[in-house]
Design an enzyme around this catalytic site. Structure first.
Site, PDB file in Angstrom:
ATOM      1  N   ALA A  68      -4.734   2.340   8.348  1.00  0.00           N
ATOM      2  CA  ALA A  68      -4.076   1.011   8.482  1.00  0.00           C
ATOM      3  C   ALA A  68      -4.601   0.202   9.603  1.00  0.00           C
ATOM      4  O   ALA A  68      -5.483  -0.479   9.259  1.00  0.00           O
ATOM      5  CB  ALA A  68      -2.598   1.231   8.565  1.00  0.00           C
ATOM      6  N   ARG A  69      -4.462   0.434  10.855  1.00  0.00           N
ATOM      7  CA  ARG A  69      -4.819  -0.281  12.043  1.00  0.00           C
ATOM      8  C   ARG A  69      -5.129   0.481  13.050  1.00  0.00           C
ATOM      9  O   ARG A  69      -4.015   1.658  13.575  1.00  0.00           O
ATOM     10  CB  ARG A  69      -4.019  -1.478  12.365  1.00  0.00           C
ATOM     11  CG  ARG A  69      -4.070  -2.633  11.464  1.00  0.00           C
ATOM     12  CD  ARG A  69      -5.760  -3.336  11.587  1.00  0.00           C
ATOM     13  NE  ARG A  69      -5.927  -4.342  10.714  1.00  0.00           N
ATOM     14  CZ  ARG A  69      -6.567  -4.718   9.524  1.00  0.00           C
ATOM     15  NH1 ARG A  69      -6.796  -3.512   9.112  1.00  0.00           N
ATOM     16  NH2 ARG A  69      -6.602  -5.580   9.083  1.00  0.00           N
ATOM     17  N   HIS A 122     -13.848   2.222   8.212  1.00  0.00           N
ATOM     18  CA  HIS A 122     -13.160   1.181   7.976  1.00  0.00           C
ATOM     19  C   HIS A 122     -13.412   0.498   6.461  1.00  0.00           C
ATOM     20  O   HIS A 122     -13.786  -0.478   6.082  1.00  0.00           O
ATOM     21  CB  HIS A 122     -13.107   0.120   9.057  1.00  0.00           C
ATOM     22  CG  HIS A 122     -12.112  -0.822   8.988  1.00  0.00           C
ATOM     23  ND1 HIS A 122     -11.423  -1.460  10.027  1.00  0.00           N
ATOM     24  CD2 HIS A 122     -11.268  -1.023   7.916  1.00  0.00           C
ATOM     25  CE1 HIS A 122     -10.533  -2.244   9.699  1.00  0.00           C
ATOM     26  NE2 HIS A 122     -10.172  -2.136   8.421  1.00  0.00           N
ATOM     27  N   GLU A 144     -13.717  -0.342  17.405  1.00  0.00           N
ATOM     28  CA  GLU A 144     -14.475  -0.155  16.373  1.00  0.00           C
ATOM     29  C   GLU A 144     -15.944  -0.869  16.522  1.00  0.00           C
ATOM     30  O   GLU A 144     -16.089  -1.996  16.784  1.00  0.00           O
ATOM     31  CB  GLU A 144     -14.126  -0.750  15.069  1.00  0.00           C
ATOM     32  CG  GLU A 144     -12.715  -0.182  14.839  1.00  0.00           C
ATOM     33  CD  GLU A 144     -12.109  -0.540  13.546  1.00  0.00           C
ATOM     34  OE1 GLU A 144     -12.867  -1.457  12.686  1.00  0.00           O
ATOM     35  OE2 GLU A 144     -11.122   0.154  12.970  1.00  0.00           O
ATOM     36  N   ASP A 173      -9.585   6.124   9.345  1.00  0.00           N
ATOM     37  CA  ASP A 173     -10.613   5.055   8.722  1.00  0.00           C
ATOM     38  C   ASP A 173     -10.790   3.682   9.798  1.00  0.00           C
ATOM     39  O   ASP A 173     -11.515   2.895   9.751  1.00  0.00           O
ATOM     40  CB  ASP A 173     -10.043   4.736   7.446  1.00  0.00           C
ATOM     41  CG  ASP A 173     -11.115   3.936   6.681  1.00  0.00           C
ATOM     42  OD1 ASP A 173     -12.470   4.074   6.578  1.00  0.00           O
ATOM     43  OD2 ASP A 173     -10.788   2.648   6.221  1.00  0.00           O
ATOM     44  N   ASP A 190      10.349   2.897   7.632  1.00  0.00           N
ATOM     45  CA  ASP A 190      10.179   1.353   7.918  1.00  0.00           C
ATOM     46  C   ASP A 190      11.416   0.694   7.671  1.00  0.00           C
ATOM     47  O   ASP A 190      12.135   0.846   6.975  1.00  0.00           O
ATOM     48  CB  ASP A 190       9.395   0.988   6.457  1.00  0.00           C
ATOM     49  CG  ASP A 190       8.889  -0.460   6.535  1.00  0.00           C
ATOM     50  OD1 ASP A 190       9.731  -1.170   7.160  1.00  0.00           O
ATOM     51  OD2 ASP A 190       7.883  -0.582   5.945  1.00  0.00           O
ATOM     52  N   ILE A 219       0.863  -1.100   0.082  1.00  0.00           N
ATOM     53  CA  ILE A 219       0.019  -0.141  -0.092  1.00  0.00           C
ATOM     54  C   ILE A 219       0.930   1.363   0.146  1.00  0.00           C
ATOM     55  O   ILE A 219       0.650   2.161  -0.693  1.00  0.00           O
ATOM     56  CB  ILE A 219      -1.150  -0.096   1.149  1.00  0.00           C
ATOM     57  CG1 ILE A 219      -2.050  -1.189   1.048  1.00  0.00           C
ATOM     58  CG2 ILE A 219      -1.808   1.382   1.326  1.00  0.00           C
ATOM     59  CD1 ILE A 219      -2.570  -1.462   2.419  1.00  0.00           C
TER      60      ILE A 219
END
Length: 344
Positions: free
Chosen positions: A255-256, A304, A285, A280, A199, A180
């Site tokens: 992402a998370r 999401h 959630e 998102d 990263d 992504i």
């Protein structure tokens, strides 16, 4: 050969079966099971030491549907130790997600069941959505839309102090650089942005600058999270990290939820350290009714949806079917997720 297509209302069972036929799989007896997601929230399923995350459906329903099944294709069916113990005839599970969090991989290894995953199945969708969220937050698009629908013509958004910002010439930091993140970087460069990447596993590439997280946070006016959620990345961005951002920075998380300390966000918004926030995913959630950011004017929030495209559903089914077809032909898996899958 008995095959179970354990789908849901996004990746439907028929998508799996059609993809298997397209793969030219040998004759198979296709059974189906449909879980409630996304009309019903996913969540943890299981008991004791074998609880899987982001799963949909019940262990009992899955065990019943797996009667005589050797291969299962799924997105969110809960493959716990109890399921593997109840169905020793099962040999392979193909999960059409980038990470099979709905499968107890240690239990799969113990049961001798190969597990495959589907990396990159929603990369294009999630990347497009992340860039869209950046633009929405930078240019006040949802807020302006809501104001106009409520009968207010917000010409003051053209005032210098209220005007939005461009991606052209901006420095954007990407935290995580998998499938992504790479697409996001490519799109951002087309906009004319400078792209920083944090990263530890990312290779050097033309068009991006690799740096550490603190340096990225100090320099980027837009930060977008794309890391996988692991023990290493959980809580990666908290109060200390938010305090490093330039005043008025925009933070995007598609992402998370576990990557971000959501409790630190209201203060960062109130102080102006965060000029915009686009989310998102969440730590809970859906967010509860008393979530403090529900009505914050500089917050863009979606339920999401980053991976929710029809192309993603077809691509996910095709990748899982490809892995199942390889297994049925006795070939090595392209995307193994556990030790048994890797040693075929």
């Amino acid at each position: 050969m008995r095959v179970l297509a354990a789908g849901d209302h996004f990746v439907a069972p028929d998508l799996f079966l059609d993809a298997l036929r397209t793969e030219g799989a040998a004759e198979f007896d296709g059974r189906t099971l449909t879980a409630g997601w996304p009309t019903e929230p996913f969540g943890p399923v299981g008991t004791g030491d074998s609880v899987v995350d982001e799963a949909s459906g019940t262990e009992d329903d899955l065990i019943a549907a797996l009667d005589g099944v050797r291969v299962c294709l799924t997105q969110m069916a809960p493959f716990t130790a109890r399921v593997f113990e109840a169905r020793p005839e099962l040999e392979m599970v193909a999960v059409c997600r980038g990470g099979p969090v709905n499968v107890d991989l240690a239990a799969a290894d113990a049961a001798g069941v190969a597990v495959a995953q589907a990396p990159g199945r929603n990369a294009a969708a999630a990347a497009e959505f992340a860039v869209g969220m950046m633009l929405a937050a930078l240019r006040h698009i949802p807020l302006a839309d809501g104001e106009l629908r409520d009968g207010r013509w917000r010409g003051d958004f053209y005032a210098y102090d209220e005007a939005g910002l461009e991606l052209d010439g901006a420095t954007v930091g990407l935290v995580g650089y998998g499938a992504i993140g790479r697409i996001v970087a490519r799109v951002l460069r087309a906009f004319g942005a400078t792209v920083l990447v944090s990263d530890p596993y990312a290779p050097a590439e033309d068009g991006i600058e690799l740096t550490d997280l603190d340096d990225l946070l100090r320099r980027a006016s837009v930060v977008s999270l794309h890391a996988r959620l692991t023990d290493e990345t959980r809580g990666l961005i908290g109060t200390r990290e938010l305090d490093l951002l330039p005043h008025g920075a925009v933070l995007v998380n598609t992402a998370r939820g576990g990557l971000l300390d959501y409790g630190a966000l209201p203060a960062a918004l109130e102080s102006g350290r965060l000029g915009g926030l686009a989310l998102d995913v969440y730590d809970v959630e859906p967010p509860p009714p008393d979530w403090p950011l529900h009505r914050a004017p500089n917050v863009v929030a979606t339920p999401h949806l980053a991976g929710a495209t029809r192309q993603t559903a077809h691509r996910a089914a095709a990748i899982a079917a490809g892995e199942a077809a390889r297994f049925l032909r006795g070939e090595a898996l392209a995307h193994p997720a556990n030790t048994v899958g890797s040693t075929r």
